[in-house]
Scaffold this active site. Structure first.
Site, short mmCIF file in Angstrom:
data_model
loop_
_atom_site.label_atom_id
_atom_site.label_comp_id
_atom_site.label_asym_id
_atom_site.label_seq_id
_atom_site.Cartn_x
_atom_site.Cartn_y
_atom_site.Cartn_z
N TYR A 59 0.81 -1.22 0.00
CA TYR A 59 0.00 0.00 0.00
C TYR A 59 0.85 1.27 0.00
O TYR A 59 0.45 2.30 -0.57
CB TYR A 59 -0.94 0.00 1.21
CG TYR A 59 -2.21 -0.76 0.95
CD1 TYR A 59 -3.08 -0.34 -0.05
CD2 TYR A 59 -2.55 -1.89 1.69
CE1 TYR A 59 -4.26 -1.03 -0.31
CE2 TYR A 59 -3.73 -2.59 1.43
CZ TYR A 59 -4.57 -2.14 0.43
OH TYR A 59 -5.73 -2.82 0.17
N TYR A 108 -7.85 -11.42 13.48
CA TYR A 108 -7.48 -10.07 13.04
C TYR A 108 -8.11 -8.99 13.93
O TYR A 108 -7.49 -8.49 14.86
CB TYR A 108 -7.78 -9.83 11.54
CG TYR A 108 -6.96 -8.68 11.05
CD1 TYR A 108 -5.76 -8.87 10.35
CD2 TYR A 108 -7.31 -7.37 11.37
CE1 TYR A 108 -4.96 -7.81 9.99
CE2 TYR A 108 -6.52 -6.29 11.01
CZ TYR A 108 -5.36 -6.52 10.31
OH TYR A 108 -4.56 -5.45 9.97
N LEU A 130 -5.49 -7.68 0.82
CA LEU A 130 -4.75 -7.94 -0.42
C LEU A 130 -3.49 -8.73 -0.14
O LEU A 130 -2.96 -8.67 0.97
CB LEU A 130 -4.32 -6.60 -1.01
CG LEU A 130 -5.38 -5.82 -1.77
CD1 LEU A 130 -4.81 -4.50 -2.23
CD2 LEU A 130 -5.83 -6.63 -2.98
N THR A 168 0.05 -9.05 0.21
CA THR A 168 1.28 -8.25 0.34
C THR A 168 2.23 -9.08 1.21
O THR A 168 1.83 -10.11 1.77
CB THR A 168 1.05 -6.89 1.05
OG1 THR A 168 0.64 -7.15 2.40
CG2 THR A 168 0.02 -6.02 0.35
P1 NAI Z 1 4.13 -4.29 3.18
O1 NAI Z 1 4.84 -5.37 3.91
O2 NAI Z 1 3.95 -4.45 1.71
O3 NAI Z 1 4.90 -2.87 3.41
C1 NAI Z 1 5.51 -2.52 4.60
C2 NAI Z 1 6.39 -1.29 4.40
O4 NAI Z 1 6.92 -0.93 5.68
C3 NAI Z 1 7.61 -1.51 3.50
O5 NAI Z 1 7.84 -0.32 2.75
C4 NAI Z 1 8.77 -1.70 4.49
O6 NAI Z 1 10.05 -1.34 3.99
C5 NAI Z 1 8.34 -0.74 5.56
N1 NAI Z 1 8.94 -1.02 6.88
C6 NAI Z 1 8.77 -2.09 7.69
N2 NAI Z 1 9.49 -1.93 8.82
C7 NAI Z 1 10.11 -0.72 8.72
C8 NAI Z 1 10.97 0.03 9.57
N3 NAI Z 1 11.34 -0.42 10.76
N4 NAI Z 1 11.43 1.22 9.11
C9 NAI Z 1 11.07 1.71 7.89
N5 NAI Z 1 10.23 1.05 7.06
C10 NAI Z 1 9.76 -0.14 7.48
O7 NAI Z 1 2.76 -4.08 3.94
P2 NAI Z 1 1.29 -3.60 3.52
O8 NAI Z 1 0.41 -4.79 3.48
O9 NAI Z 1 1.32 -2.66 2.38
O10 NAI Z 1 0.87 -2.82 4.85
C11 NAI Z 1 0.93 -1.41 4.98
C12 NAI Z 1 -0.19 -0.99 5.94
O11 NAI Z 1 -1.45 -1.30 5.34
C13 NAI Z 1 -0.15 -1.71 7.29
O12 NAI Z 1 -0.53 -0.82 8.30
C14 NAI Z 1 -1.24 -2.78 7.12
O13 NAI Z 1 -1.77 -3.21 8.35
C15 NAI Z 1 -2.25 -2.01 6.28
N6 NAI Z 1 -3.24 -2.83 5.58
C16 NAI Z 1 -2.86 -3.91 4.84
C17 NAI Z 1 -3.82 -4.72 4.25
C18 NAI Z 1 -3.43 -5.92 3.45
O14 NAI Z 1 -4.30 -6.75 3.20
N7 NAI Z 1 -2.20 -6.06 3.00
C19 NAI Z 1 -5.25 -4.40 4.36
C20 NAI Z 1 -5.53 -3.18 5.07
C21 NAI Z 1 -4.55 -2.44 5.69
#
Ligand code: NAI
Length: 396
Positions: free
Chosen positions: A53, A235, A273, A275
């Site tokens: 995202y 969740y 989604l 990810t």
């Molecule tokens: P993702 O794993 O694709 O992205 C995580 C990002 O955080 C990456 O850019 C990574 O480099 C960064 N990151 C992690 N630890 C870090 C740190 N210590 N310092 C700097 N950067 C760091 O995850 P996703 O799924 O895109 O999740 C993003 C947000 O969206 C989260 O809050 C998640 O809960 C939320 N979300 C995700 C959904 C899904 O189904 N994937 C649905 C609804 C919300």
């Protein structure tokens, strides 16, 4: 070297630089097929900008609004001839594509929870952009070292109070089994809130404000999830849900601070989604495989880029209203939660087994999307060709 996927459990430990480039380009192309958006932010900070995202949240303002972007993430460049992480290659590809059309794009690779990275980011914004008018907070991390106490907290994905038993799928092997997860201790609940709750988001906004890097009228948005009762125990009512409640409370607090000057703080509840973060949650990948099947059949399926394009176009900018729910949240999960979508998923759930998984669910689509996260399976990429794993981040 020839780079092939190497899957270990729910992660892929390799990534393909040209495939990640193609994946980023696909998302840019999608945004370009949409009309340019009005009243878009011009200087954007995305925390967690390299995958999922967050990456989409960097692409949309840049390519639909010509915004300058600063991206913060924690990724691994190539070392000792090994491929870099997908987020590293994605960020290199994003910066190259932005620079090619004359857009400012710089990145900071390091621990976003630390004071050092916050200070460096504020300094960069002050020097190059003056201020930012949008801050996207999209971190998903398994641990956090608190910048004040030095204590390291680990998040867990567990139910609260009661053991949870449900179906789950090993997406790699295609095995559907029952899984029982013991409830979290009070300590594990509070540690998960430390990692995935709102404190760090608030620290970012404070640091930007104190450093003079937050524009008058700036907006900020962070992402949450609710989902159906099939996944509630693990969740929304589980440890991660407690952290999301904390994040949502932080949004309300930050909103009070930012709204008098015309800005605001929002939580957007997004769609489930594939990810890197979501594939680590028990039970959720099986739900996503069924959800994809139903939403694709109904022509309602969206990926990260479609979700975030719609968030900017229909809720945050473009003259749109945020359309908040009763708890002041933006609901980009509106199509996922439609009654007919959920009733079809719920009807499939009891009957899905290892044997009928390919027919009952979109496990094939899940796997393809999972591989694309690491740059595999993109058309036009020659995966038999020799490729250098070393790719430089233009702004580094
Ligand atoms: P993702 O794993 O694709 O992205 C995580 C990002 O955080 C990456 O850019 C990574 O480099 C960064 N990151 C992690 N630890 C870090 C740190 N210590 N310092 C700097 N950067 C760091 O995850 P996703 O799924 O895109 O999740 C993003 C947000 O969206 C989260 O809050 C998640 O809960 C939320 N979300 C995700 C959904 C899904 O189904 N994937 C649905 C609804 C919300």
């Amino acid at each position: 070297m020839i780079i092939q996927p190497k899957i270990r459990g729910f992660i892929c430990v390799t990534a393909h630089p040209e495939g990640c480039d193609a994946h980023v380009q696909q998302q840019i192309d999608y945004v370009r097929t949409k009309a340019n958006l009005r009243e878009m932010p011009k200087r954007v900070l995305v925390i967690g900008a390299s995958t999922g995202y967050g990456l989409a949240s960097r692409i949309v303002p840049a390519f639909a609004g010509r915004a300058a972007t600063v991206g913060v993430f924690f990724e691994r460049p190539s070392e000792n001839g090994k491929p870099a992480s997908a987020g590293w290659y994605n960020s290199c590809a994003f910066e190259r594509a932005a620079n090619a059309v004359g857009l400012y794009a710089k990145s900071i690779n390091g621990d976003a929870f630390s004071s050092e990275i916050k200070d460096r980011t504020v300094e960069l914004i002050r020097k190059d952009l003056g201020t930012v008018d949008l801050v996207v907070y999209s971190l998903a991390s398994p641990r956090r070292t608190h910048p004040k106490t030095g204590e390291t907290y680990k998040s867990v994905l567990k139910p609260v109070e009661k053991t949870f038993t449900a179906k789950t799928v090993d997406t790699d092997k295609g095995l559907v089994t029952d899984i029982s997860i013991e409830p979290a201790s009070e300590q594990e609940i509070s540690d998960t809130v430390q990692v995935m709750g709102g404190e760090d988001w608030e620290m970012w906004i404070d640091a930007l404000e104190k450093g003079g890097a937050l524009a008058e009228g700036a907006k900020t948005v962070a992402y949450s999830y609710i989902g159906p009762d099939l996944t509630w125990a693990i969740y929304r009512n589980g440890t991660i849900g407690r952290a999301k409640e904390d994040l949502e409370a932080t949004a309300r607090k930050l909103h009070q601070k930012l709204s008098p000057s015309g800005g605001g703080a929002f939580v957007s509840v997004n769609k489930a989604l594939v990810t890197q973060a979501s594939s680590a949650i028990p039970v959720v990948p099986l739900y996503i495989s069924l959800l994809y099947k139903v939403m694709k059949q109904k022509g309602l399926h969206e990926g990260c880029i479609e979700q975030i394009q719609r968030l900017f176009a229909d809720r945050l900018y473009n003259g749109a209203s945020a359309q908040l729910d009763e708890a002041s949240r933006i609901r980009m999960d509106d199509w996922e939660m439609l009654a007919d979508v959920q009733s079809e998923v719920a009807a499939l759930w009891p009957s899905v087994t290892t044997e009928n998984l390919p027919q009952c669910s979109d496990i094939q689509g899940y796997r393809e999307e999972f591989l694309r996260l690491f740059g595999f399976g993109l058309s036009g990429v020659d995966y038999t060709a020799d490729v250098s794993p070393e790719v430089a981040l233009p702004s580094a």
